[in-house]
Scaffold this motif. Sequence first.
Motif, PDB file in Angstrom:
ATOM      1  N   GLN A   1       0.823  -1.208   0.000  1.00 43.95           N
ATOM      2  CA  GLN A   1       0.000   0.000   0.000  1.00 43.95           C
ATOM      3  C   GLN A   1       0.858   1.260   0.000  1.00 43.95           C
ATOM      4  OE1 GLN A   1      -2.915   0.096   3.135  1.00 43.95           O
ATOM      5  NE2 GLN A   1      -3.920   1.924   2.352  1.00 43.95           N
ATOM      6  N   ALA A   2       1.888   1.293   0.851  1.00 48.93           N
ATOM      7  CA  ALA A   2       2.753   2.467   0.924  1.00 48.93           C
ATOM      8  C   ALA A   2       3.535   2.656  -0.381  1.00 48.93           C
ATOM      9  CB  ALA A   2       3.704   2.339   2.108  1.00 48.93           C
ATOM     10  N   PHE A   3       3.953   1.549  -0.969  1.00 51.96           N
ATOM     11  CA  PHE A   3       4.723   1.586  -2.214  1.00 51.96           C
ATOM     12  C   PHE A   3       3.879   2.164  -3.349  1.00 51.96           C
ATOM     13  CE2 PHE A   3       6.044  -0.869  -6.075  1.00 51.96           C
ATOM     14  CZ  PHE A   3       7.276  -0.269  -6.254  1.00 51.96           C
ATOM     15  N   LEU A   4       2.656   1.673  -3.500  1.00 47.85           N
ATOM     16  CA  LEU A   4       1.794   2.165  -4.567  1.00 47.85           C
ATOM     17  C   LEU A   4       1.392   3.621  -4.336  1.00 47.85           C
ATOM     18  CD1 LEU A   4      -0.531  -0.911  -5.231  1.00 47.85           C
ATOM     19  CD2 LEU A   4       1.468  -0.157  -6.543  1.00 47.85           C
ATOM     20  N   LEU A   5       1.247   4.001  -3.083  1.00 50.33           N
ATOM     21  CA  LEU A   5       0.927   5.394  -2.773  1.00 50.33           C
ATOM     22  C   LEU A   5       2.067   6.311  -3.202  1.00 50.33           C
ATOM     23  CD1 LEU A   5      -1.072   7.378  -1.481  1.00 50.33           C
ATOM     24  CD2 LEU A   5       0.091   6.976   0.711  1.00 50.33           C
ATOM     25  N   ALA A   6       3.306   5.910  -2.901  1.00 54.50           N
ATOM     26  CA  ALA A   6       4.466   6.723  -3.288  1.00 54.50           C
ATOM     27  C   ALA A   6       4.585   6.820  -4.810  1.00 54.50           C
ATOM     28  CB  ALA A   6       5.740   6.128  -2.691  1.00 54.50           C
ATOM     29  N   LEU A   7       4.385   5.700  -5.506  1.00 54.39           N
ATOM     30  CA  LEU A   7       4.443   5.726  -6.965  1.00 54.39           C
ATOM     31  C   LEU A   7       3.296   6.545  -7.541  1.00 54.39           C
ATOM     32  CD1 LEU A   7       5.372   2.047  -7.934  1.00 54.39           C
ATOM     33  CD2 LEU A   7       6.826   4.071  -8.071  1.00 54.39           C
TER      34      LEU A   7
ATOM     35  N   GLU B   1      -3.654  10.428 -12.381  1.00 52.92           N
ATOM     36  CA  GLU B   1      -3.969  11.132 -11.141  1.00 52.92           C
ATOM     37  C   GLU B   1      -3.470  10.361  -9.917  1.00 52.92           C
ATOM     38  OE1 GLU B   1      -8.152  11.808 -11.199  1.00 52.92           O
ATOM     39  OE2 GLU B   1      -8.053  13.245 -12.859  1.00 52.92           O
ATOM     40  N   GLY B   2      -2.684   9.330 -10.166  1.00 53.51           N
ATOM     41  CA  GLY B   2      -2.089   8.561  -9.076  1.00 53.51           C
ATOM     42  C   GLY B   2      -2.923   7.397  -8.596  1.00 53.51           C
TER      43      GLY B   2
ATOM     44  N   ALA C   1       3.488   9.550 -10.313  1.00 55.13           N
ATOM     45  CA  ALA C   1       2.728   9.569 -11.570  1.00 55.13           C
ATOM     46  C   ALA C   1       1.865  10.820 -11.668  1.00 55.13           C
ATOM     47  CB  ALA C   1       1.873   8.309 -11.671  1.00 55.13           C
ATOM     48  N   ALA C   2       1.189  11.165 -10.574  1.00 53.04           N
ATOM     49  CA  ALA C   2       0.288  12.312 -10.590  1.00 53.04           C
ATOM     50  C   ALA C   2       1.042  13.620 -10.798  1.00 53.04           C
ATOM     51  CB  ALA C   2      -0.510  12.355  -9.296  1.00 53.04           C
ATOM     52  N   GLU C   3       2.202  13.755 -10.188  1.00 51.21           N
ATOM     53  CA  GLU C   3       2.977  14.982 -10.321  1.00 51.21           C
ATOM     54  C   GLU C   3       3.429  15.213 -11.762  1.00 51.21           C
ATOM     55  OE1 GLU C   3       6.112  14.428  -7.560  1.00 51.21           O
ATOM     56  OE2 GLU C   3       4.913  14.984  -5.800  1.00 51.21           O
ATOM     57  N   ARG C   4       3.550  14.129 -12.549  1.00 53.31           N
ATOM     58  CA  ARG C   4       4.035  14.231 -13.919  1.00 53.31           C
ATOM     59  C   ARG C   4       2.936  13.998 -14.954  1.00 53.31           C
ATOM     60  NH1 ARG C   4       7.221  13.036 -10.231  1.00 53.31           N
ATOM     61  NH2 ARG C   4       9.385  13.764 -10.214  1.00 53.31           N
TER      62      ARG C   4
ATOM     63  N   LEU D   1       1.574   4.931 -15.202  1.00 54.76           N
ATOM     64  CA  LEU D   1       2.807   4.250 -14.830  1.00 54.76           C
ATOM     65  C   LEU D   1       2.525   2.779 -14.565  1.00 54.76           C
ATOM     66  CD1 LEU D   1       5.827   4.779 -14.253  1.00 54.76           C
ATOM     67  CD2 LEU D   1       5.204   5.169 -11.857  1.00 54.76           C
ATOM     68  N   ALA D   2       3.232   1.917 -15.288  1.00 59.30           N
ATOM     69  CA  ALA D   2       3.061   0.473 -15.132  1.00 59.30           C
ATOM     70  C   ALA D   2       4.414  -0.167 -14.850  1.00 59.30           C
ATOM     71  CB  ALA D   2       2.443  -0.136 -16.382  1.00 59.30           C
ATOM     72  N   GLY D   3       4.394  -1.266 -14.107  1.00 58.56           N
ATOM     73  CA  GLY D   3       5.621  -1.984 -13.796  1.00 58.56           C
ATOM     74  C   GLY D   3       5.328  -3.116 -12.835  1.00 58.56           C
ATOM     75  N   ALA D   4       6.362  -3.572 -12.139  1.00 60.62           N
ATOM     76  CA  ALA D   4       6.201  -4.655 -11.174  1.00 60.62           C
ATOM     77  C   ALA D   4       7.331  -4.586 -10.159  1.00 60.62           C
ATOM     78  CB  ALA D   4       6.194  -6.015 -11.873  1.00 60.62           C
ATOM     79  N   ALA D   5       7.064  -5.095  -8.966  1.00 62.39           N
ATOM     80  CA  ALA D   5       8.068  -5.101  -7.902  1.00 62.39           C
ATOM     81  C   ALA D   5       7.683  -6.148  -6.862  1.00 62.39           C
ATOM     82  CB  ALA D   5       8.167  -3.723  -7.248  1.00 62.39           C
TER      83      ALA D   5
END
Length: 229
Positions: A56-62, A97-98, A66-69, A73-77
């Motif tokens: 949850q924290a990771f996706l929130l940070a990403l 919009e994040g 994304a929203a700032e730019r 954004l797609a990927g995996a971790a």
Amino acid sequence: MLIISQKQWAAGRVADLAVHLDTVVDSIRRFQVDQPIQPVVLLPLAEAAEPPPDRQAFLLALGHVAAERGLFLAGAAVVTDPSAPVPFTLGFLLGAEGQSLLESRKYSPELVNGLAVDQTSALAVPIAPSAAVTPIGQVGLLVGEDILFPHLARALVWKGAEVILNPAAEVSDDLFAARQNARTARAFENCAYIATASACGGGAGEPQAERPVASGFADWTGTRLDAQG
């Protein structure tokens, strides 16, 4: 617009990823268009952090990145979650919009990475395929070696996916060419498009390991456009 990144990034260093994405935004500004472009940026599978970040924290940070730019954004971790006893690989698609548009756990074990024992897969979990609307069409996610399994791609297409995003981490072994052929096969089998992102460098050692150029885009005619460097 779809942008496939080959740059290594780490799940524990989101700030470094933000710097890389700034170069993407700068390059888009060179285009003269009537409407602002909201690109879909596909990242490779992230280098694992120690310890793995909370989902949850990771996706929130990403999402903030994304929203700032103003980009998708797609990927995996590899992440952790209270619902799972051990870490797992999570594919994600975030909106401009994040917001979280797609989340997909990796179904297959780590076939390329030596059957990693420090994480689990969703092999025994019922498949729940879904697609999300983006500026490049309806997209779905298959992480890493999941693209090797025809029924997973077919299930996504039946759910409406026109483009399947495949964040991965490839290596040069005797099955590398076969895996690349499988990505092309998933495209023409399903009349869909397959976009793969794999970092050219990476690994935990110093100096960083070099990986094969594996990023590319395959279409439903069986034609594949490979990255050139």
